[in-house]
Design an enzyme around this catalytic site. Structure first.
Site, mmCIF file in Angstrom:
data_model
loop_
_atom_site.group_PDB
_atom_site.id
_atom_site.type_symbol
_atom_site.label_atom_id
_atom_site.label_comp_id
_atom_site.label_asym_id
_atom_site.label_seq_id
_atom_site.Cartn_x
_atom_site.Cartn_y
_atom_site.Cartn_z
ATOM 1 N N PRO A 178 0.779 -1.245 0.000
ATOM 2 C CA PRO A 178 0.000 0.000 0.000
ATOM 3 C C PRO A 178 0.809 1.293 0.000
ATOM 4 O O PRO A 178 0.723 2.100 0.931
ATOM 5 C CB PRO A 178 -0.836 -0.135 1.268
ATOM 6 C CG PRO A 178 0.055 -0.900 2.195
ATOM 7 C CD PRO A 178 0.765 -1.893 1.314
ATOM 8 N N CYS A 179 1.539 1.548 -1.070
ATOM 9 C CA CYS A 179 2.271 2.817 -1.168
ATOM 10 C C CYS A 179 1.295 3.998 -1.248
ATOM 11 O O CYS A 179 1.683 5.134 -0.998
ATOM 12 C CB CYS A 179 3.241 2.799 -2.341
ATOM 13 S SG CYS A 179 2.478 2.644 -3.957
#
Length: 180
Positions: free
Chosen positions: A155-156
């Site tokens: 989850p950047c």
């Protein structure tokens, strides 16, 4: 490029695939809330969940991972099911293992840190830089996150103060909206 086109490309380029051997890296696409994502799975886990085109991903997989790269829906189906559940807000944490071998060592460190950021919360590039002992490396942190080969699953998008997101501003907004 459709999934059929991708399969045809891989069949033409691989004598081993034509001989019927199962691929070492399974590649396919996923159509969902963000549009088309290219997926790839190795024996270690998801190596790509990318907004890039199939040709780019297949070339990188062939160069970096090696082995036979080809379609195998059965290996991709668990990832597709988890993406469906995530986009319908029934899943908050992916359980599918991740294989970060397409990321640089620096990016791997940062991406592993983003996996520890809880669903629905966020962090900053400054916080990540400080946590790795490089508080002034904001641009390097942002660039590493923008090169995330396993978007959504790693989850950047939870790092909010970046100038860009691999899938663009619309994809970023949708992901943040999903997570509330």
């Amino acid at each position: 490029m459709s999934a059929g086109d991708l399969e045809a490309l891989l069949r033409v380029t691989s004598a081993t695939y034509r001989a019927g051997r199962s691929p070492d890296v399974s590649v396919g696409t996923y159509e969902g809330a963000l549009g088309r994502l290219v997926l790839a799975v190795t024996g270690k886990g998801v190596v790509a969940c990318s907004f890039e085109d199939e040709h780019t991903i297949v070339e990188r997989l062939t160069r970096v991972v090696g082995g036979l790269v080809g379609p195998d829906a059965r290996r991709l189906d668990p990832v597709r099911r988890e993406l469906d559940a995530y986009f319908s807000r029934r899943l908050r944490a992916f359980t599918t293992p991740v294989d970060l071998q397409l990321a640089t060592p620096f990016a791997r460190t940062l991406l592993q840190m983003t996996m520890a950021v809880p669903y629905g919360t966020s962090t900053t590039t400054a916080d990540l830089g400080a946590r790795i002992g490089r508080p002034q490396a904001l641009r390097a942190v942002g660039n590493a996150l923008n090169a995330n080969p396993v978007c959504v699953i790693v989850p950047c998008h939870r790092v909010r103060d970046r100038e860009s997101y691999p899938g663009g501003a619309t994809a970023l907004e949708r992901l943040l909206r999903i997570e509330g």
